[in-house]
Design a protein around this motif. Structure first.
Motif, short mmCIF file in Angstrom:
data_model
loop_
_atom_site.label_atom_id
_atom_site.label_comp_id
_atom_site.label_asym_id
_atom_site.label_seq_id
_atom_site.Cartn_x
_atom_site.Cartn_y
_atom_site.Cartn_z
N ILE A 22 0.87 -1.18 0.00
CA ILE A 22 0.00 0.00 0.00
C ILE A 22 0.91 1.23 0.00
CG2 ILE A 22 -1.83 1.22 1.26
CD1 ILE A 22 -2.66 -1.52 0.20
N PRO A 23 0.55 2.32 -0.72
CA PRO A 23 1.39 3.53 -0.71
C PRO A 23 1.77 3.96 0.71
CG PRO A 23 -0.36 3.77 -2.32
CD PRO A 23 -0.61 2.47 -1.62
N VAL A 24 3.02 4.43 0.85
CA VAL A 24 3.58 4.69 2.18
C VAL A 24 2.76 5.68 2.97
CG1 VAL A 24 5.59 5.58 3.41
CG2 VAL A 24 5.91 4.10 1.43
N PHE A 25 2.31 6.78 2.34
CA PHE A 25 1.60 7.80 3.11
C PHE A 25 0.24 7.29 3.60
CE2 PHE A 25 -0.31 8.61 -1.01
CZ PHE A 25 -1.58 9.10 -0.73
N ARG A 50 -1.89 17.50 12.94
CA ARG A 50 -0.51 17.04 12.97
C ARG A 50 0.05 16.84 11.56
NH1 ARG A 50 0.92 19.44 16.66
NH2 ARG A 50 2.94 18.64 16.00
N VAL A 51 -0.79 16.37 10.63
CA VAL A 51 -0.34 16.21 9.24
C VAL A 51 0.06 17.57 8.66
CG1 VAL A 51 -1.06 15.63 6.91
CG2 VAL A 51 -1.64 14.11 8.80
N ILE A 52 -0.82 18.57 8.89
CA ILE A 52 -0.53 19.91 8.37
C ILE A 52 0.68 20.52 9.06
CG2 ILE A 52 -1.44 22.27 8.15
CD1 ILE A 52 -4.25 20.96 7.89
N ALA A 289 2.21 12.51 6.76
CA ALA A 289 1.66 11.29 7.37
C ALA A 289 2.60 10.76 8.44
CB ALA A 289 1.43 10.24 6.29
N ALA A 290 3.89 10.76 8.17
CA ALA A 290 4.86 10.26 9.15
C ALA A 290 4.92 11.18 10.37
CB ALA A 290 6.25 10.15 8.50
#
Length: 430
Positions: A22-25, A50-52, A289-290
């Protein structure tokens, strides 16, 4: 369910999705969503914040700038000039185009900043020519992918910008620190390529030496492109601009080269901006995402727990570094380097500091490990990008790459046990 158990479940979800390709993000976001859904005390809206917040970082502005500069360099005729310069420098060394491949990666690393872009470019440009000269497809592919590892080490590597913004380490110092490992890897790889080429009879196609005028012409044509890393490092060291502003300077410089060489067209400008947006978006999606998952680890005090556990278990810093090297190589085989960096740097950097390990040296060790992972099966991105373009079979690639893996491990040990390779030039500059 205890929060620590929820974190463990989130980590399991991430690992399972990664194995499913699945795509990493999406994988990292899914793990974060599991935590927020199973932790009622934390509002689920925080995940969006948190993503932003993860991508609202001034140092990260350098990423699109340097990506854009690298793309424009490819359209401005720089690559061909640097390649001609590399051939001039190599002369009649055993290996010919294979040696040019390694040197070109080193020189272009200071221009593009992206190892995947470097590998893709040279796989299209050099591998067909190498096969015409008698090099095997497997050897040509391995040299291309392996030499692309030098790119994140040579300033201005994107990995250094991301690491510096996460660990709060001077990006300018990281840029300078990368010169030592980059030269070490370039030199040792050229020696290995020369040995293999001599054994297999891969000779340079140049019989006669170039005349002085031809050498001067090749050097002068590549002089302006090769000045870019000097301008960036010099400007940062002298305080003329920050690393982020250096990215903007690099874009202007690449556009000026396009005008001087009269090779960049309006259509190239549009295409270059489109490529920049695509590349930057893919990097920032992973970073955002990380960052959300890294916030979860910080909230649950996972870094502090790991620091205490490791220090109580391992008393020697070199044993710790060996354990980290093994761990990071395995992680790099399965997880994209930037994503692994954002999640693991907040965990491991404080431990390294507690052992008294220089923050610059640890950064170089970390980035080097991620580069090795990008070349290694089963999910090495450099390996798949190169083989996808050259149509080399993965199993043949891995067999051919064994001497290069051994070389990389030797270089990693030198970085681990001889800090001067990472910090020597930094101490000289600062």
């Amino acid at each position: 369910m205890m929060d620590i158990n929820v974190v463990a479940l989130s980590a399991i979800v991430i690992l399972v999705l990664l194995f499913l390709k699945i795509p990493v993000f999406i994988t990292l976001l899914s793990g974060s969503v599991v935590y927020f859904m199973l932790t009622p005390s934390v509002p689920v809206q925080i995940i969006a914040q948190r993503v932003i917040a993860g991508i609202e970082s001034i140092p990260l502005l350098a990423v699109p700038f340097f990506v854009c500069a690298g793309v424009f360099m490819n359209y401005s005729g720089v690559t061909k000039r640097v390649m001609d310069f590399s051939e001039t420098i190599i002369g009649k060394m055993p290996g010919g185009l294979a040696q040019v491949n390694v040197l070109l990666s080193t020189l272009m690393g200071g221009l593009s900043g992206s190892n995947l872009a470097d590998a893709a470019m040279q796989a299209k440009m050099l591998v067909p020519e190498m096969e015409k000269k008698g090099f095997s497809k497997e050897f040509s592919s391995v040299v291309t992918a392996s030499s692309a590892m030098i790119t994140p080490l040579i300033p201005p590597g994107i990995a250094m910008i991301i690491y510096g913004s996460i660990a709060n380490v001077s990006i300018g110092r990281l840029f300078i620190a990368g010169i030592g490992p980059g030269i070490l890897l370039c030199t040792s790889m050229m020696i290995l390529v020369g040995i293999i080429s001599k054994k297999r009879g891969y000779k340079s196609d140049r019989v006669e030496s170039l005349s002085s005028s031809e050498k001067i012409r090749a050097v002068m044509s590549a002089l302006f492109p090769l000045m870019l890393p000097v301008i960036i490092i010099g400007g940062i060291r002298l305080g003329i601009f920050t690393p982020t502003e250096a990215g903007a300077v690099a874009i202007v410089y690449s556009l000026l080269l396009g005008l001087v060489y009269k090779e960049m067209k309006i259509s190239h400008l549009k295409q270059g901006l489109k490529e920049t947006i695509n590349s930057t978006a893919s990097i920032m999606l992973i970073v955002g995402a990380a960052s959300a998952f890294a916030w979860i680890l910080t909230r649950e005090r996972i870094p502090q727990e790991i620091t205490g556990m490791i220090i109580n278990t391992i008393s020697n810093k070199y044993v710790f570094l060996l354990a980290v090297n093994l761990f990071l190589i395995i992680v790099g085989m399965f997880i994209e380097g930037n994503a692994a960096m954002i999640v693991l740097v907040p965990l491991l950097a404080p431990v390294a500091t507690a052992y008294g390990i220089d923050e610059i040296q640890f950064a170089m060790i970390f980035i080097f490990n991620m580069a090795i992972g990008a070349l290694s099966p089963p999910m090495g991105t450099l390996m798949f990008v190169t083989c996808g373009i050259t149509r080399c079979k993965i199993m043949n690639f891995i067999k051919e790459a064994i001497p290069f893996y051994i070389l990389l491990l030797v270089c990693l040990m030198l970085l681990t046990f001889v800090p001067a390779f990472s910090t020597g030039i930094v101490n000289l500059f600062y």
